[in-house]
Design an enzyme around this catalytic site. Structure first.
Site, PDB file in Angstrom:
ATOM      1  N   CYS A  30      13.824  10.770   6.346  1.00  0.00           N
ATOM      2  CA  CYS A  30      13.878  10.234   7.706  1.00  0.00           C
ATOM      3  C   CYS A  30      15.268  10.403   8.312  1.00  0.00           C
ATOM      4  O   CYS A  30      15.402  10.610   9.508  1.00  0.00           O
ATOM      5  CB  CYS A  30      13.456   8.775   7.712  1.00  0.00           C
ATOM      6  SG  CYS A  30      14.334   7.801   6.502  1.00  0.00           S
TER       7      CYS A  30
ATOM      8  N   LYS B 275       0.847  -1.198   0.000  1.00  0.00           N
ATOM      9  CA  LYS B 275       0.000   0.000   0.000  1.00  0.00           C
ATOM     10  C   LYS B 275       0.879   1.242   0.000  1.00  0.00           C
ATOM     11  O   LYS B 275       1.595   1.502   0.966  1.00  0.00           O
ATOM     12  CB  LYS B 275      -0.910   0.050   1.228  1.00  0.00           C
ATOM     13  CG  LYS B 275      -1.987   1.116   1.062  1.00  0.00           C
ATOM     14  CD  LYS B 275      -2.575   1.608   2.362  1.00  0.00           C
ATOM     15  CE  LYS B 275      -1.782   2.707   3.004  1.00  0.00           C
ATOM     16  NZ  LYS B 275      -1.756   3.997   2.281  1.00  0.00           N
TER      17      LYS B 275
ATOM     18  N   GLU C  18      10.874   1.170   9.768  1.00  0.00           N
ATOM     19  CA  GLU C  18      11.848   2.247   9.579  1.00  0.00           C
ATOM     20  C   GLU C  18      11.101   3.533   9.870  1.00  0.00           C
ATOM     21  O   GLU C  18      10.229   3.935   9.103  1.00  0.00           O
ATOM     22  CB  GLU C  18      12.376   2.195   8.141  1.00  0.00           C
ATOM     23  CG  GLU C  18      13.736   2.802   8.022  1.00  0.00           C
ATOM     24  CD  GLU C  18      13.687   4.267   7.716  1.00  0.00           C
ATOM     25  OE1 GLU C  18      13.458   5.055   8.665  1.00  0.00           O
ATOM     26  OE2 GLU C  18      13.865   4.617   6.543  1.00  0.00           O
TER      27      GLU C  18
ATOM     28  N   GLU D  16      11.115  15.323  15.187  1.00  0.00           N
ATOM     29  CA  GLU D  16      11.263  15.376  13.731  1.00  0.00           C
ATOM     30  C   GLU D  16      10.312  16.435  13.157  1.00  0.00           C
ATOM     31  O   GLU D  16       9.121  16.437  13.453  1.00  0.00           O
ATOM     32  CB  GLU D  16      10.890  14.003  13.179  1.00  0.00           C
ATOM     33  CG  GLU D  16      11.129  13.839  11.714  1.00  0.00           C
ATOM     34  CD  GLU D  16      10.953  12.385  11.280  1.00  0.00           C
ATOM     35  OE1 GLU D  16       9.896  11.795  11.576  1.00  0.00           O
ATOM     36  OE2 GLU D  16      11.877  11.849  10.637  1.00  0.00           O
TER      37      GLU D  16
HETATM   38  P1  TAP Z   1       2.262   7.961   8.347  1.00  0.00           P
HETATM   39  O1  TAP Z   1       0.876   8.232   8.774  1.00  0.00           O
HETATM   40  O2  TAP Z   1       3.119   7.133   9.214  1.00  0.00           O
HETATM   41  O3  TAP Z   1       2.150   7.286   6.875  1.00  0.00           O
HETATM   42  C1  TAP Z   1       2.983   6.270   6.386  1.00  0.00           C
HETATM   43  C2  TAP Z   1       2.144   5.177   5.735  1.00  0.00           C
HETATM   44  O4  TAP Z   1       1.358   4.526   6.726  1.00  0.00           O
HETATM   45  C3  TAP Z   1       1.168   5.695   4.694  1.00  0.00           C
HETATM   46  O5  TAP Z   1       1.051   4.748   3.637  1.00  0.00           O
HETATM   47  C4  TAP Z   1      -0.116   5.774   5.480  1.00  0.00           C
HETATM   48  O6  TAP Z   1      -1.267   5.760   4.662  1.00  0.00           O
HETATM   49  C5  TAP Z   1      -0.008   4.515   6.310  1.00  0.00           C
HETATM   50  N1  TAP Z   1      -0.870   4.461   7.490  1.00  0.00           N
HETATM   51  C6  TAP Z   1      -1.407   5.493   8.192  1.00  0.00           C
HETATM   52  N2  TAP Z   1      -2.184   5.011   9.196  1.00  0.00           N
HETATM   53  C7  TAP Z   1      -2.145   3.666   9.126  1.00  0.00           C
HETATM   54  C8  TAP Z   1      -2.733   2.609   9.869  1.00  0.00           C
HETATM   55  N3  TAP Z   1      -3.547   2.832  10.912  1.00  0.00           N
HETATM   56  N4  TAP Z   1      -2.469   1.338   9.515  1.00  0.00           N
HETATM   57  C9  TAP Z   1      -1.650   1.068   8.485  1.00  0.00           C
HETATM   58  N5  TAP Z   1      -1.093   2.010   7.721  1.00  0.00           N
HETATM   59  C10 TAP Z   1      -1.310   3.301   8.040  1.00  0.00           C
HETATM   60  O7  TAP Z   1       3.010   9.302   8.049  1.00  0.00           O
HETATM   61  P2  TAP Z   1       2.326  10.675   7.543  1.00  0.00           P
HETATM   62  O8  TAP Z   1       1.066  10.949   8.275  1.00  0.00           O
HETATM   63  O9  TAP Z   1       2.268  10.626   6.084  1.00  0.00           O
HETATM   64  O10 TAP Z   1       3.404  11.715   8.018  1.00  0.00           O
HETATM   65  C11 TAP Z   1       3.393  12.155   9.359  1.00  0.00           C
HETATM   66  C12 TAP Z   1       4.800  12.334   9.878  1.00  0.00           C
HETATM   67  O11 TAP Z   1       5.474  11.090   9.812  1.00  0.00           O
HETATM   68  C13 TAP Z   1       5.673  13.260   9.065  1.00  0.00           C
HETATM   69  O12 TAP Z   1       5.515  14.577   9.422  1.00  0.00           O
HETATM   70  C14 TAP Z   1       7.043  12.751   9.388  1.00  0.00           C
HETATM   71  O13 TAP Z   1       7.494  13.299  10.587  1.00  0.00           O
HETATM   72  C15 TAP Z   1       6.829  11.268   9.565  1.00  0.00           C
HETATM   73  N6  TAP Z   1       7.204  10.518   8.355  1.00  0.00           N
HETATM   74  C16 TAP Z   1       8.317   9.806   8.435  1.00  0.00           C
HETATM   75  C17 TAP Z   1       8.720   9.093   7.326  1.00  0.00           C
HETATM   76  C18 TAP Z   1       9.959   8.298   7.408  1.00  0.00           C
HETATM   77  S1  TAP Z   1      10.675   7.843   6.072  1.00  0.00           S
HETATM   78  N7  TAP Z   1      10.453   7.942   8.542  1.00  0.00           N
HETATM   79  C19 TAP Z   1       7.993   9.125   6.145  1.00  0.00           C
HETATM   80  C20 TAP Z   1       6.813   9.867   6.112  1.00  0.00           C
HETATM   81  C21 TAP Z   1       6.434  10.560   7.240  1.00  0.00           C
HETATM   82  P3  TAP Z   1      -1.934   7.139   4.121  1.00  0.00           P
HETATM   83  O14 TAP Z   1      -0.908   8.197   4.210  1.00  0.00           O
HETATM   84  O15 TAP Z   1      -2.323   6.788   2.725  1.00  0.00           O
HETATM   85  O16 TAP Z   1      -3.121   7.381   4.983  1.00  0.00           O
END
Ligand code: TAP
Length: 481
Positions: free
Chosen positions: A286, A177, A252, A385
Site C-alpha cells: 500500500c 477474516k 488503511e 494505485e
Molecule cells: P479488497 O477487495 O479491498 O480486499 C481486502 C479484504 O476485504 C479481503 O479480505 C476481502 O475479502 C474483503 N472484502 C471484499 N469485499 C468485502 C465486503 N463487501 N465486505 C467486507 N469485506 C470485504 O482488495 P482486493 O480485491 O483483494 O484488491 C483490489 C485492489 O485493492 C488491489 O489491486 C489494490 O489496489 C488494493 N489493495 C490494497 C491493499 C492495501 S494494503 N491498501 C491491499 C490489498 C489490495 P476477499 O478478498 O476474501 O473476497
C-alpha cells in the site's frame, strides 16, 4: 493445514459446508481447500466474541495477564517461523526471505503489544483538574468491545498481527477474516493462539469471501469496531455499513506515494531505495513509492541506472534461493496490472523496461519489473494505485514543483524524499500531505511508529501506541464531593 473455521476456541465445519480453493501463484496449482464461512458462521463467531467480552472476563483481566497470552503467541509464531514463512510463500508468492521477515515481524508485533498491555496496568486512570472544586474527575480507558478485522492478501500474517495484537492487548475480542487468496497463515495463527491457551471466543478466525463473510462482519449489530486494510471501494462500503450503528472504524487503504529525489542525492543509493520502494513484495504494497520524481540534473543518469538494475532482478518462485521478485498474488491481480500497463501505453507513457511476462515461465503470475516514463499527469498510471511492480518516473525542476506534484493526489499514505541537504529534506518532509514520510529511504516500517494515511488513504493509525488507541474508549468519571 486446517480446513475448518476457528470459532469459540474450536475448529468447526462451516454451517453450510462451503469451501474455496487456494492457489499457489507460482505454480497455479490448488494447494488447499479452505472452509467458506457464511453469514451464519459469522453470527456464531460474533456471538462467541460477544460472550467472551461481556461475560467471560477477557477485558477484566489485568493487562499483564493478557500480555502473557500475547507473549505466548509471539513465542508460538517464532517456534514455527520457517514453516509459516513457507506457507506464506506458497500462498502469496513473495520470496522466502521477505516472508521470513514478515513472520518475525508479526511475532515482534505481539511482543510489542504485550508490553503496551502491561503498561495499561500502570496508568489505569488520569486525574482531570476541574475548574469547579465541588467535583473531582478522572478519565479511564476501556476496550471498545468486539472488533471485526478484515485484512488483505499482501502481508497475510503481518496484517493479522497488526490488528489482533493491539485489539487483544486493549481487552477487545476479535473476529478476523483473512483474504480468500491467502488464508493459510491466519489459520496457523488460530492454531498458535489455541496452543497458547487463549480463552474460547477471544479470537475467532473465519475464512471466506469478502462479499459474504466480510459483509456479514461489517453488517453485524454486535460488532463494535471495524478494522480494515484493503482497497478504497471496500473501505467506503465499510464506512457506510459502520454509519448505520456508529461502529468505530479504522481504515488503511491504498496509495500512490511519491518519492522525490534531489540532484544532490547519491544516484546509486537512490536507485537502491527506489527499487526497494516499488519492487519489494512485487509492488503489492500500500505504501509503495510508485511515483518517482527526480530533479532534472540527474534524471537521465538515474533513469539509466534504474533500468539497468531493474533488468537484473532475479524473477522466480519465491522458494528458490536468490529470487527477488515472485509472482503476483493471483491471476486477477496479474491481469489487472497488465491492463494498467496497457492503459498507460495508450495514454502516452513509454515503457523504459519491463511491461511483459518474463521469458521462460510457463506457469505463474509473473510480470517483469516495469519502469514507465512520460505517463501524463492526468493518466491513471500516474494517479491510480497499480499494486504491482510498476513504477512511473518523471523529472522536476524546482523544490516547489516537486512538492506540488507529490501532493497532487487523492491519496496521502506515504511519501519519501532524498537529499544530502538535511534542511531541505526536512522542509519537504513537512510539506508532504501524507501520514508516513521517509527521508533518504523508502518503506522501512517499525512496530513502534504510527502507520496510516491522509486523505483517501484511510482513517486512524495502526502500530505503536496509536494502534492501541483504535481499540480503546475513553470514559470520564466525575464525582460530586
Ligand atoms: P479488497 O477487495 O479491498 O480486499 C481486502 C479484504 O476485504 C479481503 O479480505 C476481502 O475479502 C474483503 N472484502 C471484499 N469485499 C468485502 C465486503 N463487501 N465486505 C467486507 N469485506 C470485504 O482488495 P482486493 O480485491 O483483494 O484488491 C483490489 C485492489 O485493492 C488491489 O489491486 C489494490 O489496489 C488494493 N489493495 C490494497 C491493499 C492495501 S494494503 N491498501 C491491499 C490489498 C489490495 P476477499 O478478498 O476474501 O473476497
Amino acid at each position: 493445514m486446517r480446513k475448518e473455521l476457528y470459532i469459540d476456541g474450536q475448529w468447526v465445519a462451516p454451517v453450510k459446508g462451503g469451501a474455496f480453493e487456494i492457489v499457489n501463484p507460482a505454480t497455479e496449482e490448488v494447494i488447499h481447500r479452505a472452509a467458506a464461512a457464511s453469514a451464519e458462521d459469522v453470527d456464531i463467531a460474533v456471538k462467541a466474541a460477544r460472550r467472551a467480552f461481556d461475560k467471560d472476563g477477557w477485558p477484566k483481566l489485568a493487562g499483564r495477564e493478557r500480555a502473557r497470552y500475547l507473549g505466548a503467541i509471539a513465542e508460538g509464531i517464532r517456534a514455527r517461523q520457517a514453516e509459516i514463512a513457507h506457507l506464506e510463500v506458497i500462498d502469496n508468492g513473495k520470496p522466502f526471505p521477505e516472508a521470513d521477515w514478515d513472520v518475525a515481524d508479526a511475532a515482534g508485533c505481539f511482543d510489542f503489544y504485550a508490553g503496551l498491555a502491561e503498561q495499561l496496568d500502570n496508568n489505569p486512570e488520569e486525574p482531570i483538574a476541574l475548574a469547579d472544586a465541588r467535583f473531582t474527575s478522572k478519565a479511564i480507558k476501556e476496550p471498545v468491545g468486539v472488533a471485526g478485522a478484515i485484512i488483505p492478501w499482501n502481508y497475510p500474517l503481518l496484517m493479522a498481527a497488526w490488528k489482533v495484537a493491539p485489539a487483544l492487548a486493549a481487552g477487545c475480542t476479535v473476529v478476523l477474516k483473512p483474504a480468500e487468496l491467502t488464508s493459510l497463515t491466519a489459520l496457523e495463527l488460530a492454531a498458535i493462539a489455541h496452543e497458547a491457551g487463549l480463552p474460547p471466543g477471544v479470537l475467532n478466525i473465519v475464512t471466506g469471501a469478502g462479499s459474504v463473510a466480510g459483509q456479514a462482519i461489517i453488517d453485524h449489530r454486535q460488532v463494535d469496531k471495524l478494522a480494515f486494510t484493503g482497497s478504497g471501494p471496500v473501505g467506503s462500503k465499510i464506512m457506510a455499513a459502520a454509519a448505520r450503528d456508529i461502529k468505530r472504524v479504522s481504515l488503511e487503504l491504498g496509495g500512490k506515494s511519491p518519492f522525490v529525489v534531489f540532484d544532490d542525492a547519491d544516484i546509486e543509493e537512490a536507485v537502491e531505495w527506489i527499487m526497494f520502494g516499488i519492487f519489494w513484495n512485487q509492488g503489492q504494497v500500500c505504501s509503495a513509492t510508485s511515483r518517482v520524481l527526480v530533479q532534472e540534473g540527474i534524471y537521465e543518469r538515474l533513469l539509466a541506472r534504474l533500468v539497468e538494475e531493474a533488468k537484473k532482478i532475479r524473477i522466480g518462485n519465491g522458494l528458490e534461493e536468490g529470487v527477488l521478485l515472485g509472482p503476483l498474488v493471483s491471476r486477477r491481480q496479474y491481469e489487472q496490472v497488465f491492463a494498467a500497463i496497457e492503459a498507460a501505453k495508450a495514454a502516452g507513457a513509454t515503457v523504459a523496461c519491463g511491461g511483459k511476462r518474463p521469458a521462460g515461465f510457463e506457469k505463474g503470475y509473473y510480470i517483469e519489473p516495469t519502469v514507465l516514463t512520460n505517463a501524463p499527469l492526468d493518466s491513471d498510471a500516474w494517479r491510480e494505485e497499480i499494486f504491482g511492480p510498476v513504477l512511473c518516473i518523471r523529472p522536476f525542476s524546482s523544490e516547489e514543483e516537486a512538492i506540488e506534484l507529490a501532493n497532487d493526489s487523492r491519496f496521502g499514505l506515504a511519501a519519501a524524499v532524498m537529499s544530502k541537504d538535511d534542511i531541505r529534506a526536512e522542509r519537504v518532509a513537512a510539506a508532504f500531505r501524507a501520514g508516513i514520510v521517509w527521508i533518504n529511504c523508502s518503506q522501512p516500517t517499525f512496530t513502534e511508529a504510527p502507520w496510516g494515511g491522509y486523505k483517501e488513504s484511510g482513517i486512524g493509525r495502526e502500530l505503536g501506541r496509536w494502534g492501541l488507541e483504535n481499540y480503546l474508549e475513553t470514559k470520564q468519571i466525575t464525582k460530586y464531593v
